[in-house]
Design a protein around this motif. Sequence first.
Motif, PDB file in Angstrom:
ATOM      1  N   ARG A  28      49.279  49.696  30.331  1.00 22.47           N
ATOM      2  CA  ARG A  28      48.657  49.479  31.639  1.00 22.47           C
ATOM      3  C   ARG A  28      49.730  49.038  32.627  1.00 22.47           C
ATOM      4  N   ALA A  29      49.793  49.732  33.761  1.00 22.68           N
ATOM      5  CA  ALA A  29      50.783  49.408  34.798  1.00 22.68           C
ATOM      6  C   ALA A  29      50.065  49.029  36.083  1.00 22.68           C
ATOM      7  N   VAL A  30      50.539  47.985  36.724  1.00 24.12           N
ATOM      8  CA  VAL A  30      49.968  47.524  37.989  1.00 24.12           C
ATOM      9  C   VAL A  30      51.054  47.605  39.057  1.00 24.12           C
ATOM     10  N   VAL A  31      50.751  48.294  40.150  1.00 23.43           N
ATOM     11  CA  VAL A  31      51.699  48.460  41.249  1.00 23.43           C
ATOM     12  C   VAL A  31      51.089  47.862  42.511  1.00 23.43           C
ATOM     13  N   ARG A  32      51.912  47.108  43.242  1.00 22.01           N
ATOM     14  CA  ARG A  32      51.471  46.549  44.519  1.00 22.01           C
ATOM     15  C   ARG A  32      52.581  46.747  45.549  1.00 22.01           C
ATOM     16  N   ASP A  33      52.207  47.286  46.692  1.00 17.07           N
ATOM     17  CA  ASP A  33      53.157  47.508  47.779  1.00 17.07           C
ATOM     18  C   ASP A  33      54.387  48.267  47.285  1.00 17.07           C
ATOM     19  N   ARG A  34      54.142  49.362  46.512  1.00 16.35           N
ATOM     20  CA  ARG A  34      55.191  50.291  46.095  1.00 16.35           C
ATOM     21  C   ARG A  34      56.166  49.716  45.072  1.00 16.35           C
ATOM     22  N   ARG A  35      55.830  48.596  44.470  1.00 23.02           N
ATOM     23  CA  ARG A  35      56.672  48.010  43.428  1.00 23.02           C
ATOM     24  C   ARG A  35      55.823  47.703  42.204  1.00 23.02           C
ATOM     25  N   LEU A  36      56.456  47.863  41.039  1.00 22.69           N
ATOM     26  CA  LEU A  36      55.789  47.562  39.784  1.00 22.69           C
ATOM     27  C   LEU A  36      55.586  46.065  39.673  1.00 22.69           C
ATOM     28  N   LEU A  37      54.338  45.650  39.504  1.00 27.27           N
ATOM     29  CA  LEU A  37      53.996  44.234  39.475  1.00 27.27           C
ATOM     30  C   LEU A  37      53.875  43.715  38.047  1.00 27.27           C
ATOM     31  N   ALA A  38      53.346  44.535  37.156  1.00 28.43           N
ATOM     32  CA  ALA A  38      53.171  44.095  35.767  1.00 28.43           C
ATOM     33  C   ALA A  38      53.014  45.308  34.865  1.00 28.43           C
ATOM     34  N   VAL A  39      53.453  45.168  33.617  1.00 30.84           N
ATOM     35  CA  VAL A  39      53.286  46.208  32.604  1.00 30.84           C
ATOM     36  C   VAL A  39      52.745  45.549  31.347  1.00 30.84           C
ATOM     37  N   ALA A  40      51.607  45.996  30.880  1.00 29.36           N
ATOM     38  CA  ALA A  40      50.999  45.466  29.656  1.00 29.36           C
ATOM     39  C   ALA A  40      51.058  46.537  28.572  1.00 29.36           C
ATOM     40  N   ILE A  41      51.564  46.163  27.405  1.00 28.37           N
ATOM     41  CA  ILE A  41      51.747  47.111  26.313  1.00 28.37           C
ATOM     42  C   ILE A  41      51.131  46.533  25.049  1.00 28.37           C
ATOM     43  N   ALA A 195      61.320  44.292  30.977  1.00 25.44           N
ATOM     44  CA  ALA A 195      62.514  45.141  31.082  1.00 25.44           C
ATOM     45  C   ALA A 195      62.195  46.426  31.840  1.00 25.44           C
ATOM     46  N   VAL A 196      61.045  47.025  31.546  1.00 23.12           N
ATOM     47  CA  VAL A 196      60.633  48.235  32.261  1.00 23.12           C
ATOM     48  C   VAL A 196      60.429  47.922  33.735  1.00 23.12           C
ATOM     49  N   LEU A 197      59.802  46.803  34.012  1.00 23.83           N
ATOM     50  CA  LEU A 197      59.576  46.397  35.400  1.00 23.83           C
ATOM     51  C   LEU A 197      60.892  46.282  36.164  1.00 23.83           C
ATOM     52  N   GLU A 198      61.882  45.625  35.566  1.00 25.33           N
ATOM     53  CA  GLU A 198      63.175  45.442  36.235  1.00 25.33           C
ATOM     54  C   GLU A 198      63.861  46.784  36.495  1.00 25.33           C
ATOM     55  N   ALA A 199      63.867  47.657  35.483  1.00 24.02           N
ATOM     56  CA  ALA A 199      64.565  48.933  35.616  1.00 24.02           C
ATOM     57  C   ALA A 199      63.886  49.829  36.641  1.00 24.02           C
ATOM     58  N   VAL A 200      62.569  49.928  36.573  1.00 22.71           N
ATOM     59  CA  VAL A 200      61.834  50.805  37.482  1.00 22.71           C
ATOM     60  C   VAL A 200      61.935  50.314  38.918  1.00 22.71           C
ATOM     61  N   ASN A 201      61.774  49.020  39.141  1.00 24.08           N
ATOM     62  CA  ASN A 201      61.858  48.501  40.501  1.00 24.08           C
ATOM     63  C   ASN A 201      63.258  48.670  41.088  1.00 24.08           C
ATOM     64  N   ALA A 202      64.283  48.511  40.255  1.00 27.52           N
ATOM     65  CA  ALA A 202      65.650  48.741  40.740  1.00 27.52           C
ATOM     66  C   ALA A 202      65.836  50.201  41.154  1.00 27.52           C
ATOM     67  N   ALA A 203      65.273  51.116  40.352  1.00 27.56           N
ATOM     68  CA  ALA A 203      65.370  52.537  40.687  1.00 27.56           C
ATOM     69  C   ALA A 203      64.588  52.863  41.953  1.00 27.56           C
ATOM     70  N   LEU A 204      63.415  52.253  42.118  1.00 22.59           N
ATOM     71  CA  LEU A 204      62.615  52.484  43.320  1.00 22.59           C
ATOM     72  C   LEU A 204      63.337  51.977  44.571  1.00 22.59           C
ATOM     73  N   GLU A 205      63.974  50.816  44.450  1.00 24.39           N
ATOM     74  CA  GLU A 205      64.705  50.274  45.593  1.00 24.39           C
ATOM     75  C   GLU A 205      65.846  51.198  46.003  1.00 24.39           C
ATOM     76  N   GLU A 206      66.585  51.705  45.009  1.00 28.08           N
ATOM     77  CA  GLU A 206      67.696  52.610  45.325  1.00 28.08           C
ATOM     78  C   GLU A 206      67.168  53.901  45.932  1.00 28.08           C
ATOM     79  N   TRP A 207      66.072  54.419  45.397  1.00 30.11           N
ATOM     80  CA  TRP A 207      65.495  55.649  45.932  1.00 30.11           C
ATOM     81  C   TRP A 207      65.077  55.462  47.392  1.00 30.11           C
ATOM     82  N   GLU A 208      64.411  54.341  47.702  1.00 36.04           N
ATOM     83  CA  GLU A 208      63.950  54.122  49.071  1.00 36.04           C
ATOM     84  C   GLU A 208      65.130  53.988  50.032  1.00 36.04           C
ATOM     85  N   GLU A 209      66.190  53.332  49.591  1.00 38.52           N
ATOM     86  CA  GLU A 209      67.377  53.195  50.441  1.00 38.52           C
ATOM     87  C   GLU A 209      67.991  54.565  50.734  1.00 38.52           C
ATOM     88  N   ARG A 210      68.116  55.386  49.695  1.00 38.83           N
ATOM     89  CA  ARG A 210      68.704  56.713  49.883  1.00 38.83           C
ATOM     90  C   ARG A 210      67.785  57.610  50.711  1.00 38.83           C
TER      91      ARG A 210
END
Length: 257
Positions: A28-41, A195-210
């Motif tokens: 289960r993934a929860v996203v708020r304001d275009r960022r990953l907020l929580a991941v439940a596995i 760990a998934v949250l950190e990696a995905v949000n970092a990728a999203l931030e770089e994508w939005e900047e580019r």
Amino acid sequence: MRAGGALPEPEGREYEDSIGTSGEGAVRAVVRDRRLLAVAIDQGVLQQTPGAVSELLREALNPALAQSRIDTPAAGDPGPDLGAVNAQLTEFTLQGGQALTRVQELLDASMAKLAGKTGLSGDSTPQYVEFLFQDALDVVRSTQAALSADPAPPVTGEGRDEAEEVFAGVTDGSVDVLELTTAAVRLSPAELGQAVLEAVNAALEEWEERAGAVERPGLDLEALQKIGERAEQVREQSLNHLRTYTTSLTSIMRNID
């Protein structure tokens, strides 16, 4: 999150949470304001291979991210998927024509059986319906013309978690690459989720900047507006043809002796 504390309330504007799930709710993934907020596995998920776990994670992440982009659009977002609109309109046109033809065939067969006994007669052909579907096909052609209005190449972003156990690659806002090390699936569900949250949000931030820095030609808004107007015309014509067709059939039924 690991301590089980309450999530902080967003400051200022309140954003809706977008939720995606996979594996019958095991991820289960929860996203708020275009960022990953929580991941439940679920613990059972981690019994699978890294590739299988990655696939489940992406299946949960991407629908939530897509909904969040719709709710909170930003400059640099990819344009509307006009290719999908094109395919759907084409399918709707074909299905509509086939359905109407089938209805006419059944009516003609019934009238032929009843003609000798009841005197039932008349023309069951839906008038001008060929023009209705031609209009729908015109919408498809307009869509195809507008599709070439945003030819900019896809924008990507990459990110890793602090321990470098998870690598995420984002293309146009969707996670298309999510690599987990063997050690990653040995983490606890909460640790892997973080760990998934950190990696995905970092990728999203770089994508939005580019994406914000890319000079892409604007979508032809006039062409898109015309597509919307023509689609509305088709809808109105559909209703008008249906009313006319129903009136004609009613007149035919009144001919029964």
